[in-house]
Design an enzyme around this catalytic site. Structure first.
Site, PDB file in Angstrom:
ATOM      1  CG  ASP A   1      -1.902   5.833   5.077  1.00 38.13           C
ATOM      2  OD1 ASP A   1      -2.201   6.615   4.679  1.00 38.13           O
ATOM      3  OD2 ASP A   1      -2.507   4.773   4.207  1.00 38.13           O
TER       4      ASP A   1
ATOM      5  CD  GLU B   1      -5.193   9.721   5.454  1.00 41.81           C
ATOM      6  OE1 GLU B   1      -5.405  10.181   4.480  1.00 41.81           O
ATOM      7  OE2 GLU B   1      -4.895   8.549   5.685  1.00 41.81           O
TER       8      GLU B   1
ATOM      9  CG  ASP C   1      -3.803  11.768   0.169  1.00 41.06           C
ATOM     10  OD1 ASP C   1      -3.093  11.256  -0.552  1.00 41.06           O
ATOM     11  OD2 ASP C   1      -3.765  11.529   1.470  1.00 41.06           O
TER      12      ASP C   1
HETATM   13  C1  NOJ Z   1      -4.003   8.044   2.777  1.00 42.57           C
HETATM   14  C2  NOJ Z   1      -2.628   8.425   2.140  1.00 42.57           C
HETATM   15  O1  NOJ Z   1      -2.366   9.759   2.626  1.00 42.57           O
HETATM   16  C3  NOJ Z   1      -2.659   8.287   0.525  1.00 42.57           C
HETATM   17  O2  NOJ Z   1      -2.001   9.076  -0.106  1.00 42.57           O
HETATM   18  C4  NOJ Z   1      -2.828   6.954   0.354  1.00 42.57           C
HETATM   19  O3  NOJ Z   1      -2.985   6.648  -1.022  1.00 42.57           O
HETATM   20  C5  NOJ Z   1      -4.110   6.224   1.051  1.00 42.57           C
HETATM   21  N1  NOJ Z   1      -3.943   6.582   2.481  1.00 42.57           N
HETATM   22  C6  NOJ Z   1      -4.030   4.712   1.346  1.00 42.57           C
HETATM   23  O4  NOJ Z   1      -2.699   4.216   1.869  1.00 42.57           O
END
Ligand code: NOJ
Length: 748
Positions: free
Chosen positions: A282, A313, A387
């Site tokens: 993440d 990500e 997201d």
């Molecule tokens: C990215 C994640 O994909 C998202 O869903 C999350 O809220 C944030 N990072 C913080 O962890």
């Protein structure tokens, strides 16, 4: 297809077609049975018979090779409730909503539920499952006073204990059963891990973090500096702010603290010990260090335990985004590939938002990325996720969804499909973003067109190496037509997508397909027809019906000389195990990393396992040779030794303008291999203050247990370099983490 009018040409085409059919029969009867087959229990053949489904033989499936098939992304709490007894675990303080009215509480999905649905996922042609973070999240409801009422960490990104399984999801025993069941069905498991932060810092648990139930630190009482105490990020273009400020008010871990480093690496090691095949990291943009920094040391420690797929990500928009160059450098050096946000945006623009240029945008992003990324086929593509609004929220049109899915499954990169896409799942409340993009899965129908499409394309990715390993050639693109080719050796896949509601005429193309007649691999289920290919791969102008998806493929026999398709890691160090998959690896092959021979421990025609020899760190090309025939090189980063993180500070800098940047350069590969160029040297070093601040610092990934020489340098806008003219030395720890401070121009 337009046909030639001359009789002799028809005869040639007929003969070629028969020859091609013969080759296909030989492949079917002689070649394919040598390969591994997907366990029959994992297939749902009756419902999905638009493409060959029985006795489908797969390319090698070792744990680090995620390129074949596709990744199915599951938010555990929203998938399937396999164990109602854990919906309200002891200690649960109103975190569960069985009525599914409060979208920010737990709804009951769990590890047992996912395990039960493994045949459904394997039958769809997936080869891996990405699960949302399964670790224990906050045990108290959080009320942000925003009118949304109490909230829980149902999504997994508010960790409280990274060593325990969230009791709403099950137990470690349930986790082990999931991994074993998935592996038995030919599926890999990738765990989402949030190493950037624990949980919200200013309410509820106040960032408190535990190890097996024992509290180690909290944000609101932090004598041992486990967290960065800084406001939420507002400037998303400033490297210091990105790395050392808080993401959305989440307690930001100080990875430069050795105790935090050990805690996080230990938790990840525990997942590896439980048999997971990959990690989705993440928020990688928000953790310290360019070229990976701290995360590079994590990747290195994971790969030392075997071959795994690591993906991070890094949210960005397109190649013009200010953080895009840093994302490329990260992916090319850290051992961690990236979720391909620029491609997501281009697919979304083209098929969900109806931009004016359609897939022309996808093609131009792809061509730019092919120049930038060392391992294009390792980056992960998607059309939506947890997201962003689901595709069908943005555009409720199944034809458009099918076109987007066909593209994401066949362009370079590893496809990820968000759970429920195959069931046309979407909830459009308030624009369908978080949390409405996370509905409960309501059906598991294996007969939807999307399920069948994924099944076929997942199977094709699993069997024809052109999709997982091949290069990309554009054949034709305009606002609604997208025709391209993937090729690995002599194996070829040609994809044609018409996203308009009327038939179109595709101009003549030159392909790599052998002359012959090719049936649509999807049996016309998406309006594709038969393709006739003339000598030299010529394809005459042809008509593509409205909303057509056509796939034509050719699988070549084993090539005469070896070809490398993938290496199950992009970062390695001496002593690590390397798994190299490809074609034409006869026994007696040799494997070279640059000029260094690697000892082979296992060798099949499609896969070689070897040990990285003692050799200097650097960027290398791997080749497989036999009988004086060598494969083309395949890139690999070899670290000098196991990696440790070290934070380096330099004080006493001359006054700098905002355009001037400070870098570190040294002879060892991790410090640029002697190059002063900013593309190779390590930096830019960062500061929390103004550009005129005379100090800069940086967390760097370095070889353990070594004494290294290096210098600082100032890089001006335009590239001119001021060398420091001083040599410093540093000694890296043999394990753990440390810091060192220097003064500009002062030897030490
Ligand atoms: C990215 C994640 O994909 C998202 O869903 C999350 O809220 C944030 N990072 C913080 O962890």
């Amino acid at each position: 297809m337009a046909q030639s009018s001359s009789n002799s040409r028809r005869l040639t085409l007929f003969v070629s077609a028969v020859a091609a059919m013969l080759v296909l029969v030989i492949i079917g009867v002689v070649i394919i049975p040598r390969l591994r087959t997907r366990p029959s229990s994992a297939t749902t053949t009756a419902d999905t018979a638009i493409c060959p489904t029985t006795n489908v033989t797969r390319l090698p499936q070792d744990s680090g090779n995620f390129k074949t098939g596709f990744i199915y992304q599951v938010m555990l709490d929203r998938f399937f409730n396999g164990d109602p007894t854990n919906d309200n675990p002891p200690g649960d303080q109103g975190l569960n909503d069985p009525t599914h009215q409060n979208w920010k509480l737990y709804w009951g999905g769990d590890l047992k539920g996912l395990t039960e649905k493994i045949p459904y996922i394997a039958g769809m042609g997936a080869s891996a499952i990405w699960i949302s973070p399964p670790v224990e999240n906050v045990t108290k409801p959080l009320d942000f006073g925003d009118g949304n009422g109490p909230q829980a960490g149902y999504h997994g990104y508010w960790a409280q204990d990274d060593y325990q399984i969230d009791p709403h999801l099950g137990t470690w025993a349930d986790f082990d059963t999931l991994v074993a069941t998935a592996h038995q069905a030919g599926l890999k498991i990738m765990v989402d891990f949030a190493a950037n932060h624990s949980n919200p810092s200013d309410l509820g648990q106040f960032g408190a973090i535990y190890k097996n139930g024992v509290q180690l630190a909290a944000y609101n009482n932090d004598p041992n500096n486990w967290f960065h105490h800084a406001p939420s990020i507002t400037n998303f273009n400033d490297q210091y702010d990105l790395e050392y400020q808080s993401l959305e008010g989440l307690a930001d871990f100080a990875q430069e603290n050795p105790a935090v480093d050990a805690y996080l690496k230990g938790a990840i090691a525990q997942f590896m010990a439980h048999g997971v095949d990959g990690i989705r990291f993440d928020a990688v943009k928000h953790m310290p260090g360019p070229t990976g920094g701290w995360l590079r040391t994590v990747a290195d420690s994971i790969e030392a335990t075997g071959s795994h797929y690591l993906v991070g990500e890094w949210q960005t928009t397109d190649p013009t985004d200010l953080t895009y160059p840093a994302s490329v450098r990260f992916a090319n050096n850290s051992g961690i590939s990236l979720l391909n946000f620029p491609i997501y945006n281009a697919i979304d623009d083209a098929y969900a938002r109806g931009n004016l240029i359609g897939p022309v945008e996808i093609n131009s992003v792809l061509q730019q990325e092919e120049q930038d990324f060392t391992w294009m086929n390792d980056q992960a593509n998607f059309i939506d996720n947890h997201d962003v609004a689901r595709f069908l929220t943005a555009r409720n049109d199944k034809n458009a969804l099918h076109a987007a899915l066909a593209v994401v499954m066949t362009i370079p990169g590893i496809p990820i499909v968000y759970y429920g896409t195959e069931q046309y799942l979407h909830n459009d409340t308030q624009g369908g973003g978080d949390p409405y993009n996370r509905p409960m899965m309501t059906s598991f129908d294996t007969t939807t067109p999307a399920y069948k499409l994924l099944h076929c394309l997942g199977t094709l990715r699993d069997t024809n190496p052109a999709l997982p390993y091949g290069n990309y050639t554009l054949l034709h693109v305009n606002r609604s037509q997208y025709v391209y080719q993937r090729q690995f050796g002599q194996s070829v896949v040609v994809v044609a997508v018409n996203s308009s509601d009327s038939a179109v005429t595709v101009p003549a193309e030159q392909s790599a397909l052998p002359a012959g007649t090719y049936k649509d691999y999807l049996s016309g289920a998406f309006h594709g027809g038969t393709l006739t290919v003339g000598n030299g791969g010529a394809i005459a102008s042809f008509s593509l019906p409205a909303n057509a998806i056509a796939i034509w493929q050719y699988q070549a026999q084993t090539p005469a000389s070896p070809l490398i398709g993938t290496i199950g890691t992009t970062l390695t160090h001496p002593g690590d195990t390397l798994v190299v998959d490809g074609q034409g690896f006869a026994s007696g092959a040799t494997l070279m990393i640059g000029q260094h021979a690697a000892a082979i421990t296992a060798n099949t025609a499609q896969s070689i396992t070897a040990t990285v020899p003692t050799m200097p760190g650097g960027d290398y090309q791997v080749t497989v040779c036999q009988a004086s025939q060598c494969s083309p090189g395949y890139p690999l980063v070899v670290a000098s030794a196991p990696q440790v993180p070290m934070t380096i500070t330099v004080n006493g800098l001359p006054t700098l303008t905002p355009e001037e940047q400070v870098y570190m350069t040294g002879a060892v590969a991790e410090l640029g291999g002697g190059s002063t160029a900013p593309t190779a040297a390590i930096g830019p070093m960062i500061t929390s203050g103004q550009a005129s601040n005379p100090s800069r610092f940086l967390l760097v990934s370095l070889p353990a247990c070594q004494t290294l020489s290096f210098s600082f340098e100032i890089v001006h806008l335009g590239g001119a370099i001021d060398a420091e003219g001083t040599t410093h030395t540093l000694t890296t720890p043999c394990s753990g983490e440390t810091t060192a401070t220097y003064n500009w121009g002062v030897p030490k």
